[in-house]
Design an enzyme around this catalytic site. Structure first.
Site, PDB file in Angstrom:
ATOM      1  N   HIS A 439     -39.177  70.987 161.810  1.00  0.00           N
ATOM      2  CA  HIS A 439     -38.928  72.335 161.225  1.00  0.00           C
ATOM      3  C   HIS A 439     -37.710  72.301 160.551  1.00  0.00           C
ATOM      4  CE1 HIS A 439     -42.458  74.106 163.359  1.00  0.00           C
ATOM      5  NE2 HIS A 439     -42.826  73.540 162.491  1.00  0.00           N
ATOM      6  N   ARG A 540     -24.330  41.776 137.158  1.00  0.00           N
ATOM      7  CA  ARG A 540     -23.718  40.545 137.590  1.00  0.00           C
ATOM      8  C   ARG A 540     -22.496  40.586 138.497  1.00  0.00           C
ATOM      9  NH1 ARG A 540     -24.936  40.086 131.739  1.00  0.00           N
ATOM     10  NH2 ARG A 540     -25.799  38.292 131.173  1.00  0.00           N
ATOM     11  N   GLU A 683     -34.270  30.128 134.549  1.00  0.00           N
ATOM     12  CA  GLU A 683     -33.350  29.651 133.644  1.00  0.00           C
ATOM     13  C   GLU A 683     -33.221  28.185 133.203  1.00  0.00           C
ATOM     14  OE1 GLU A 683     -29.513  32.357 134.181  1.00  0.00           O
ATOM     15  OE2 GLU A 683     -30.201  31.367 136.123  1.00  0.00           O
ATOM     16  N   GLY A 705     -33.742  34.416 132.602  1.00  0.00           N
ATOM     17  CA  GLY A 705     -32.408  34.360 132.113  1.00  0.00           C
ATOM     18  C   GLY A 705     -32.515  33.533 130.652  1.00  0.00           C
ATOM     19  N   THR A 706     -32.930  34.320 129.631  1.00  0.00           N
ATOM     20  CA  THR A 706     -33.330  33.318 128.331  1.00  0.00           C
ATOM     21  C   THR A 706     -32.090  32.751 127.685  1.00  0.00           C
ATOM     22  OG1 THR A 706     -33.428  35.689 127.466  1.00  0.00           O
ATOM     23  CG2 THR A 706     -35.287  34.448 127.696  1.00  0.00           C
ATOM     24  N   ASN A 707     -30.769  33.311 128.048  1.00  0.00           N
ATOM     25  CA  ASN A 707     -29.639  32.897 127.398  1.00  0.00           C
ATOM     26  C   ASN A 707     -29.480  31.335 128.050  1.00  0.00           C
ATOM     27  OD1 ASN A 707     -29.180  35.320 127.069  1.00  0.00           O
ATOM     28  ND2 ASN A 707     -27.670  35.827 128.453  1.00  0.00           N
ATOM     29  N   CYS A 755     -33.839  39.372 131.847  1.00  0.00           N
ATOM     30  CA  CYS A 755     -32.675  39.924 131.764  1.00  0.00           C
ATOM     31  C   CYS A 755     -31.623  39.191 131.010  1.00  0.00           C
ATOM     32  CB  CYS A 755     -32.154  40.084 133.202  1.00  0.00           C
ATOM     33  SG  CYS A 755     -32.026  38.352 134.165  1.00  0.00           S
TER      34      CYS A 755
HETATM   35  C1  PEP Z   1     -29.266  34.395 131.345  1.00  0.00           C
HETATM   36  O1  PEP Z   1     -29.080  33.020 131.384  1.00  0.00           O
HETATM   37  O2  PEP Z   1     -29.957  34.771 130.542  1.00  0.00           O
HETATM   38  C2  PEP Z   1     -28.748  35.124 131.878  1.00  0.00           C
HETATM   39  C3  PEP Z   1     -28.719  36.495 131.919  1.00  0.00           C
HETATM   40  O3  PEP Z   1     -27.473  34.862 132.796  1.00  0.00           O
HETATM   41  P1  PEP Z   1     -25.945  34.433 132.018  1.00  0.00           P
HETATM   42  O4  PEP Z   1     -25.823  35.075 130.772  1.00  0.00           O
HETATM   43  O5  PEP Z   1     -25.113  35.493 133.221  1.00  0.00           O
HETATM   44  O6  PEP Z   1     -26.052  33.220 132.304  1.00  0.00           O
HETATM   45 MG    MG Z   2     -27.571  32.570 133.327  1.00  0.00          MG
END
Ligand code: PEP
Ligand code: MG
Length: 803
Positions: A439, A540, A683, A705-707, A755
């Site tokens: 309560h 990060r 990645e 992680g497309t980078n 991301c």
């Molecule tokens: C990526 O690789 O897309 C990523 C988000 O990681 P970082 O840019 O930190 O390598």
């Molecule tokens: Mg990366």
């Protein structure tokens, strides 16, 4: 006619039989399992007052300044005396005894107050009046009168006055019902008490329900998704006591729970399913979420009471929309997170019925904000959200409530509703025992006083006068005072609205739109949170480390492991605080050696021909795990502190072996992978092609992680300007890998996300929504555009599906 039978009563009879009586009558009529009984109606009480002539004096003595504790005590005492000393009219006596006789063979009955202003939809009068259990004919009439007198306890007088109810128009009826000799009992919220989600929260303990309702025991806590029937959370408490009927005297007594049952789960999945069925029937019947008291005898459920939940925030369903320029948005609530990693069977409930003490524009954080340290002194259930600092006032008895001054934190053994007047003065409440549905917990939510209950030992751990900060959302009490973060309403708006553009509501999308964050500072996190993003898709860790100016190894060498872990905990909690309870996906360290070289200690980094293809991400973490272990220790600490919104993400994995290696380390660090949300970044092409095995290894999510995925698929160094024109995240090969991965993950029930930078690109967003990605994480400045783009694609897909 003084007595009415339950099966003659309906919901409209509140004036005649009080809220509880009307509700029990209504439920009886709906064929729900309510023990049989009758009600001594409000008119009986009224005619008692009038025929004995005590009414005038009664209502004049209770007209006092309720903030004056002594005057309030005197008024309560005199009012009760008047009622208890006046004779009961003969006719009424006879009528009650006759009705009792019709209940059967001298049964034990429960005698329960039912005030006409109790349990109304707009004010919970939880536990304000008396209930007596295991009553026999001998004491029945006296108990009825005691129920009437309980309309004038200190707490009841105080509460009525504060809520603006006129004492003289509040009547009281008394329910007399066959006892249910429960072996297990408790309470349940048919929907989540703060968000209204179809998630049932059940609290349960051994024996009669009184122990749970009064807060004298910390009950087990269960969260069940009503839609799927899945039991989402089970938190088994150490149930020290139970209330049972004494075989000899028939009285309700408190007994120690036998050792082997103290930490045993009270309810099985089947029991919970039965409760869900009952809860749904009750909620369907009333059409609104209900707070139900129930009891079980030999597996059969009985309903003892049902009332509407008064704490559901009408706005909560759309709380994240309110994010726009409004920082009081943490009331989306969420489930309760079992904090099993701490080895302590407590739940860190995230129960936001509305931001409370820190409504000034943000959540106060721990150490980074000032005087507070992040040391958790005690933890328990976050029973009423909000954060507040104040001096501890350890209160043992009711008389001591006068010692509680404006701005204090009440620390007490047990939650009881008697504390309402003192709670109004206090900034927070901490208790040893009691559950989320006790309560006082309900009332504290209603009063918007942050509360942490069921801590186990706050009264012995905390000292009188000690300044603490209480976090009623995560269920933690920390040392010292946290400064509130200044209001940043203007900044928040700036983050989402370019100057001159009208403010628009956040588009509601099925695909979640999250935000990426690198710098774990409160102001940045606050701006990112103000975008209305559904969480952080990537935080990060590198920047937390780089800002230290030293490599992790050097930092640990110079300052010790504890200091390094503290830094990580601070950085992550700053962001997790701003977003709570929205999820924050934190990635373990992934800095190429050339980035570390600039730091103190960087001279020890290996010389690499091509750092991008080298010693980074999970391969480094598994090869030389010391730093990795410190990172995981930080996660563990965060979970212990109640940050159940933190998720763990591993970078640059190639295959299931990498994932299993990370998982083993996580387990060794004391983090249960089954309880926490964790996953891997996709990645490399190898990772994309191997995601099926990673699903076997237990990942909850895969995030593109497309980078890196682009650089490794196309053999284009992302840092090399000479080939920058070839860096194309929308290249068919990259898209094909993404598409396959999403498909596999959908088949395997693994969430997918992006991301990398490409998540902010409109073409990529369209592609990903078409493919069925779960969430997209974008830069803060792109979040609004992405939300709108996602909305448009989703609408197109819907249209196409019906054409
Ligand atoms: C990526 O690789 O897309 C990523 C988000 O990681 P970082 O840019 O930190 O390598
Ligand atoms: Mg990366």
């Amino acid at each position: 006619m003084g007595v009415l039978w339950l099966d003659e009563i309906g919901a409209d009879d509140v004036d005649a039989v009080g809220g509880k009586g009307a509700s029990l009558g209504e439920l009886t009529g709906a064929d729900l399992p309510v023990p049989s009984g009758f009600v001594v109606g409000a008119s009986a009480y009224r005619s008692f007052l009038e025929s004995t002539g005590i009414d005038e004096e009664l209502f004049s003595v209770v007209d006092v300044d309720v903030e004056d504790s002594a005057a309030l005590s005197d008024a309560a005492e005199r009012a009760q005396e008047l009622i208890l000393d006046a004779p009961l009219p003969d006719e009424l006596r006879a009528e009650i005894i006759e009705a009792y006789g019709e209940l059967g063979d001298d049964p034990f009955v429960a005698v329960r107050s039912s005030a006409t202003a109790e349990d109304l939809p707009d004010a919970s009068f939880a536990g304000q009046q008396e209930t007596f259990l295991n009553v026999t004919e001998e004491d029945l009439l006296e108990r009825v009168r005691e129920c009437w007198a309980s309309l004038f306890t200190r707490r009841a007088i105080y509460y009525r006055q504060k809520q603006g109810f006129d004492h003289s128009i509040v009547d009281i009826a008394v329910v007399v019902q066959r006892m249910v000799d429960a072996d297990r009992s408790g309470v349940m919220f048919t929907s989540h008490p703060s968000t209204g989600d179809p998630r049932m929260v059940v609290e349960s303990a051994w024996g009669l329900g009184e122990a749970v309702v009064s807060g004298s025991v910390s009950p087990d806590n269960y969260v069940v998704d009503r839609e799927t029937g899945a039991v989402e959370q089970v938190t088994v408490a150490d149930k020290k006591v139970m209330h049972v009927k004494d075989e000899e005297t028939g009285e309700t007594v408190e007994r120690q729970v036998p050792e082997d049952r103290r930490e045993r789960r009270v309810l099985s999945d089947d029991d919970l399913a039965a409760l869900v069925e009952l809860g749904e029937a009750v909620e369907d019947h009333y059409g609104t979420p209900q707070d139900v008291e129930w009891a079980m005898v030999d597996g059969e459920v009985h309903m003892l009471q049902s009332r509407p939940i008064t704490t559901i925030d009408d706005e909560s369903g759309s709380a994240s929309e309110g994010a726009l320029g409004d920082m009081n948005l943490d009331s989306q609530g969420g489930g309760a997170g079992a904090d099993a990693d701490s080895g302590d069977a407590r739940t860190s409930a995230t129960d936001g019925s509305g931001a409370v003490a820190d409504t000034s524009g943000g959540r106060a954080t721990d150490e980074s904000d000032g005087g507070a340290t992040d040391e958790v002194l005690v933890s328990g259930l976050g029973a009423s959200p909000g954060k507040a600092s104040g001096a501890v006032r350890v209160v043992d008895q009711l008389d001591e409530l006068d010692r509680v001054s404006e701005g204090d934190v009440i620390v007490t053994e047990m939650t009881t509703p008697d504390m309402v007047p003192a709670m109004k003065r206090a900034v927070g409440l901490v208790t040893d025992e009691g559950g989320m549905t006790s309560h006082a917990a309900i009332v504290s939510r209603e009063l918007e006083v942050p509360a942490v209950v069921g801590t186990g030992g706050a009264t012995s751990t905390l000292e009188d006068g000690q300044v603490v900060t209480i976090d009623g959302e995560r269920g933690a009490v920390t040392e010292g005072e946290a400064d509130a973060v200044e209001d940043s309403g203007e900044d928040d708006r700036a983050a989402t609205e370019p100057a001159g553009q009208p403010r628009q509501p956040k588009p509601m999308t099925a695909t979640e739109v999250k935000v990426n964050l690198s710098i774990p500072e409160a102001s940045a996190a606050r701006r990112a949170a103000a975008t209305g993003a559904d969480g952080v898709g990537l935080l990060r860790m590198e920047h937390m480390v780089i800002s230290l100016g030293k490599t992790p190894e050097r930092y640990v060498e110079d300052h010790g492991e504890r200091a390094f872990v503290d830094e990580l905990v601070d950085g992550i909690s700053t962001v997790a605080d701003e977003f709570y309870p929205r999820p924050v996906r934190v990635r373990t360290l992934d800095a190429p050696t050339d980035e570390f070289r600039e730091l103190e200690g960087g001279e020890d980094e290996p010389e690499e021909h091509n750092p991008m293809l080298g010693y980074r991400g999970i391969r480094r973490s598994l090869d030389k795990p010391e730093t990795f272990r410190h990172e995981l220790a930080a996660f563990r600490r965060l979970y212990e502190k109640g940050y159940d919104n933190v998720e763990i993400m591993f970078p640059l994995v190639n295959d299931a072996e990498d994932v299993l290696g990370a998982r083993r380390e996580m387990e060794a660090a004391g983090i249960d992978p089954e309880k926490r949300s964790w996953g891997a970044m996709i990645e490399t092409p190898a990772a994309a092609l191997g995601v099926d095995e990673m699903a076997d290894a237990g990942i909850d999510f895969a995030s593109f992680g497309t980078n890196d995925l682009t650089q490794y698929t196309l053999a284009v160094d992302r840092n090399n300007g000479a080939v920058a024109d070839r860096f194309d995240e929308l290249h068919p090969a990259v898209l094909d890998l993404i598409s396959q991965t999403i498909q596999t993950c959908r088949d395997r029930g693994v969430e997918t996300s992006i991301c990398g930078q490409a998540g902010s690109k409109p073409e990529m967003v369209e592609f990903l929504v078409d493919e069925g990605i779960t969430s997209i994480s974008a830069n803060a400045d792109a979040v609004r555009d992405v939300q709108q783009r996602v909305e448009r694609v989703e609408q197109r897909l819907l249209l196409e599906s019906v054409r």
